[in-house]
Design an enzyme around this catalytic site. Sequence first.
Site, PDB file in Angstrom:
ATOM      1  CG  ASP A   1      -1.725   1.248   1.377  1.00 31.55           C
ATOM      2  OD1 ASP A   1      -2.557   1.198   0.369  1.00 31.55           O
ATOM      3  OD2 ASP A   1      -1.753   1.870   2.221  1.00 31.55           O
TER       4      ASP A   1
ATOM      5  CD  GLU B   1      -2.253   2.227  -3.199  1.00 28.95           C
ATOM      6  OE1 GLU B   1      -3.311   2.660  -3.862  1.00 28.95           O
ATOM      7  OE2 GLU B   1      -1.970   2.329  -2.295  1.00 28.95           O
TER       8      GLU B   1
END
Length: 703
Positions: free
Chosen positions: A364, A401
């Site tokens: 993330d 990401e």
Amino acid sequence: MSKHGREELKPVDAGSTGVETDIQYTPGRPLPLGCSFDGSALNLAVFSRHAEQLELLLFDATTVSSPRTTFVLDPRCHRTGDIWHVRLHGLPTGLQYAWRAHGPDAPAHGHRFSPQKMLLDPCAVSLVGTDCWDFGCAGSDKPDEAAKPKCLIADVDPFDWQGDCPIGRTWSESVIYEAHVRGLTIHPSSAVRYPGTFLGVIEKIPYLQSLGITALELMPVQEFFENELTRTNPQSGERLRNYWGYSTVAFFAPKESYSTRTFPGSQLTEFKTMVRALHQAGIEVILDIVFNHTAEGDHTGPTLNYRGLDNAIYYLLESDQRYYRNYSGCGNTLNCNHPIVRDHILGCLRYWVTEMHVDGFRFDLASVLGRGADGQLLANPPLLERIAEDPVLRHVKLIAEAWDAGGAYQVGNFPGQRWSEWNGRYRDDVRRFWRGDTGVSGTFASRLCGSADIYAHAGKQPLHSINFITCHDGFTLNDLVSYRHKHNEANGEANRDGASENFSANYGVEGATDDPEIEAVRLRQIKNLLATLFLSRGVPMLLGGDEFRRTQQGNNNAYCQDNDLSWFDWELTNTHREIVEFTAELIAFRQAHKVLRLPRFYTETELLWFDAHGQPATWSDSMQGLGCAILTDRGTPSLCLLFNPSESPLRYQLPTTLRARSWHVAIDTSITGSPQPSDRSGPLITPLVSRSLRVLVEDVEAQ
């Protein structure tokens, strides 16, 4: 007794007995960090460079409100460098533990030691009592033994992996399904024995197999506190919860509430049981992991572990060290490229691979992992290189990401050749094309072909691109074609949260409708977007539930909605059976046609782009329709893809070089029902209706 009225550990001979306890102790060893058992004794070790004194608290399972024993570690023999350690013998079963750290309370110098705060071990692999937390402010001076979970000294019995080995599926074979452990089966319609748990996931394996899924990407399963939010839903008055889990407390620990809690630490056994079952079904496990920040938040947040053990080491601090650099949007940022933090992250990843058998990770806001001590992006981030080159992690799947909340956007430029990336530009360009935006045919064509314009300059290939139309963050696929605007009022932030530009459309009515014409358009658009995803080179990722039109009623940021808005309603698999079957057919089609998933970009001779008149594509705004022939070697069927994103029907002519070939229709998104047609009578007799696509397959036997 020490001046604190607690036992103080002294340099003693092995086997000596401490005051007021039958637990025997010796100095122990500094490695490994965390809690480890060598067959005869337990070793506990924790890092703290700036602490002046550490205390180990031991709790009985039945009296967790206060410790049964508190050891004050003597730094002369229970500290090696920056690591504090102790070895314990004769422990009763079911003990829990935590730490206290004494040191400077000097926020201006980066130190936030708070000796009244009980601290979790950053390397704890199992927590208990996670329904009860104290998320009070860091400055609170009240004891909190009873108000926080504890670290469990877990059972050391080995798990029977039944010969489990890594599946080792290649990227070119992979089809990823993103889902939430709780949301997947907590709804009553799931009809599973253990709803909302790791074991509940097992009961949905046959469904995943029926779709053709090869990898299950799970939203955060590391321990977090779901009740940290204080807001309520202004519409219902219901308290909002941290449903998604992007606020990690303990990176090594599977979430206790995702287990049946039949015994302390059952989450460890049940997570492993889930992984073993998925592997037996040929499905890999990818974990969404959040190393960019922790649940301790900004300077007003709670003290849970890292802040109380060594704030100045673990976090990126502003020049005024009372405050945290915030590239995560969540109040703090981990100091990922400090050697201590770097080793901590690597140790965590190795643990999930070696002990828990996971196959990969999605990181993330991964751009944070490339920031240095001053917050700037590093040219060669040591952490990213270490992860990519680590011998234990060498063959696991790594997904970034490739952006963060500090303005970094590194899609196509994320450091290193091992990292695949969530391709946010794929999502946006494909959405815009099918919405009917002008001037996007060229970028759409590039996305379909693996995004060479994004990746080729860095020597990367299509398999570095994780293609997706939707993900947990944003509209579901159903809502993408049903809402023009976000509707996040239930989040209690006056609809200010969530992305404002979604490249969505409602086709006449905002939200649900019974209008058959609008529903027909929406159904075609859902099929168009799904078909594009599985026809594209790169690695497809499907948001769980999109294949049966799961809706969040226009909420594009449902992070706090632990309710029907987010949960999978499995009745929809019957209501929208056509889309479920269509999705399975698309995945099967992709796997059957290797040309769609080769790990390289197309060559110029393999592609023929043309307009609806069969003329070479001009890529102008006035170009009507878009066609693409994918030409293969003799004996392998070529494909012809025809796209009509306009509001009017289009009759296609094939280029002269293709007309002599025999074709049949394999996919047509304007056709209602399933399975898809296999028309060998003349695929171009009927025009493409508005907003539809058609896939032709060459009849090689007829040539």
